[in-house]
Design a protein around this motif. Structure first.
Motif, PDB file in Angstrom:
ATOM      1  N   UNK A   1       6.140   9.616  -0.090  1.00 43.98           N
ATOM      2  CA  UNK A   1       5.109   8.620   0.165  1.00 43.98           C
ATOM      3  C   UNK A   1       5.504   7.704   1.312  1.00 43.98           C
ATOM      4  N   UNK A   2       4.505   6.995   1.817  1.00 43.34           N
ATOM      5  CA  UNK A   2       4.708   6.010   2.883  1.00 43.34           C
ATOM      6  C   UNK A   2       4.226   4.670   2.333  1.00 43.34           C
ATOM      7  N   UNK A   3       5.040   3.635   2.525  1.00 38.08           N
ATOM      8  CA  UNK A   3       4.695   2.292   2.081  1.00 38.08           C
ATOM      9  C   UNK A   3       4.313   1.430   3.277  1.00 38.08           C
ATOM     10  N   UNK A   4       3.301   0.565   3.078  1.00 38.51           N
ATOM     11  CA  UNK A   4       2.876  -0.384   4.097  1.00 38.51           C
ATOM     12  C   UNK A   4       2.728  -1.747   3.422  1.00 38.51           C
TER      13      UNK A   4
ATOM     14  N   UNK B   1       0.863  -1.181   0.000  1.00 38.48           N
ATOM     15  CA  UNK B   1       0.000   0.000   0.000  1.00 38.48           C
ATOM     16  C   UNK B   1       0.898   1.230   0.000  1.00 38.48           C
ATOM     17  N   UNK B   2       0.529   2.214  -0.778  1.00 38.65           N
ATOM     18  CA  UNK B   2       1.274   3.466  -0.832  1.00 38.65           C
ATOM     19  C   UNK B   2       0.298   4.596  -0.524  1.00 38.65           C
ATOM     20  N   UNK B   3       0.747   5.564   0.283  1.00 40.90           N
ATOM     21  CA  UNK B   3      -0.070   6.733   0.579  1.00 40.90           C
ATOM     22  C   UNK B   3       0.818   7.969   0.642  1.00 40.90           C
ATOM     23  N   UNK B   4       0.274   9.122   0.350  1.00 40.35           N
ATOM     24  CA  UNK B   4       1.084  10.338   0.345  1.00 40.35           C
ATOM     25  C   UNK B   4       1.411  10.794   1.754  1.00 40.35           C
ATOM     26  N   UNK B   5       2.616  11.337   1.935  1.00 39.96           N
ATOM     27  CA  UNK B   5       2.984  11.922   3.225  1.00 39.96           C
ATOM     28  C   UNK B   5       2.303  13.277   3.379  1.00 39.96           C
TER      29      UNK B   5
ATOM     30  N   UNK C   1     -10.697  14.309  -5.349  1.00 41.32           N
ATOM     31  CA  UNK C   1     -10.134  14.132  -6.687  1.00 41.32           C
ATOM     32  C   UNK C   1      -8.908  13.223  -6.713  1.00 41.32           C
ATOM     33  N   UNK C   2      -8.298  12.998  -5.557  1.00 40.07           N
ATOM     34  CA  UNK C   2      -7.051  12.236  -5.484  1.00 40.07           C
ATOM     35  C   UNK C   2      -7.237  10.981  -4.635  1.00 40.07           C
ATOM     36  N   UNK C   3      -6.385   9.989  -4.849  1.00 33.58           N
ATOM     37  CA  UNK C   3      -6.447   8.756  -4.066  1.00 33.58           C
ATOM     38  C   UNK C   3      -5.646   8.912  -2.773  1.00 33.58           C
ATOM     39  N   UNK C   4      -6.258   8.678  -1.609  1.00 34.86           N
ATOM     40  CA  UNK C   4      -5.534   8.781  -0.347  1.00 34.86           C
ATOM     41  C   UNK C   4      -4.638   7.570  -0.090  1.00 34.86           C
ATOM     42  N   UNK C   5      -4.908   6.467  -0.805  1.00 33.95           N
ATOM     43  CA  UNK C   5      -4.128   5.233  -0.656  1.00 33.95           C
ATOM     44  C   UNK C   5      -4.356   4.383  -1.892  1.00 33.95           C
ATOM     45  N   UNK C   6      -3.328   3.619  -2.272  1.00 32.22           N
ATOM     46  CA  UNK C   6      -3.453   2.721  -3.416  1.00 32.22           C
ATOM     47  C   UNK C   6      -2.730   1.422  -3.069  1.00 32.22           C
ATOM     48  N   UNK C   7      -3.361   0.288  -3.345  1.00 30.31           N
ATOM     49  CA  UNK C   7      -2.785  -1.027  -3.052  1.00 30.31           C
ATOM     50  C   UNK C   7      -2.499  -1.737  -4.367  1.00 30.31           C
ATOM     51  N   UNK C   8      -1.278  -2.260  -4.498  1.00 30.29           N
ATOM     52  CA  UNK C   8      -0.898  -2.999  -5.695  1.00 30.29           C
ATOM     53  C   UNK C   8       0.201  -3.989  -5.337  1.00 30.29           C
ATOM     54  N   UNK C   9       0.464  -4.906  -6.262  1.00 30.55           N
ATOM     55  CA  UNK C   9       1.519  -5.898  -6.064  1.00 30.55           C
ATOM     56  C   UNK C   9       2.790  -5.413  -6.744  1.00 30.55           C
TER      57      UNK C   9
END
Length: 57
Positions: free
Chosen positions: A51-54, A2-6, A30-38
């Motif tokens: 960004x912050x990764x989880x 998961x990636x999200x903006x700082x 208008x923007x994505x607060x979080x996005x999950x991908x492989x």
């Protein structure tokens, strides 16, 4: 992964946009607060913001 903006909002790409091409941002519909991908070995990430990764299992 998961990636999200700082903070703020900007573009986030993986593999030149062919795998992921989004605008991350907080506090705006208008923007994505979080996005999950492989994330795969060899993927190239380009983030134009902090960004912050989880790890997601």
């Amino acid at each position: 992964m998961a990636v999200e903006p700082a903070s703020g909002f900007r573009n986030y790409f993986v593999n030149g946009g062919s795998k992921v091409n989004i605008i991350l941002g907080k506090n705006d519909d208008l923007f994505l607060p979080e996005y999950v991908y492989e994330l795969d070995e060899g993927d190239e990430i380009e983030a134009t913001l902090s960004v912050k990764y989880t790890l997601v299992e």
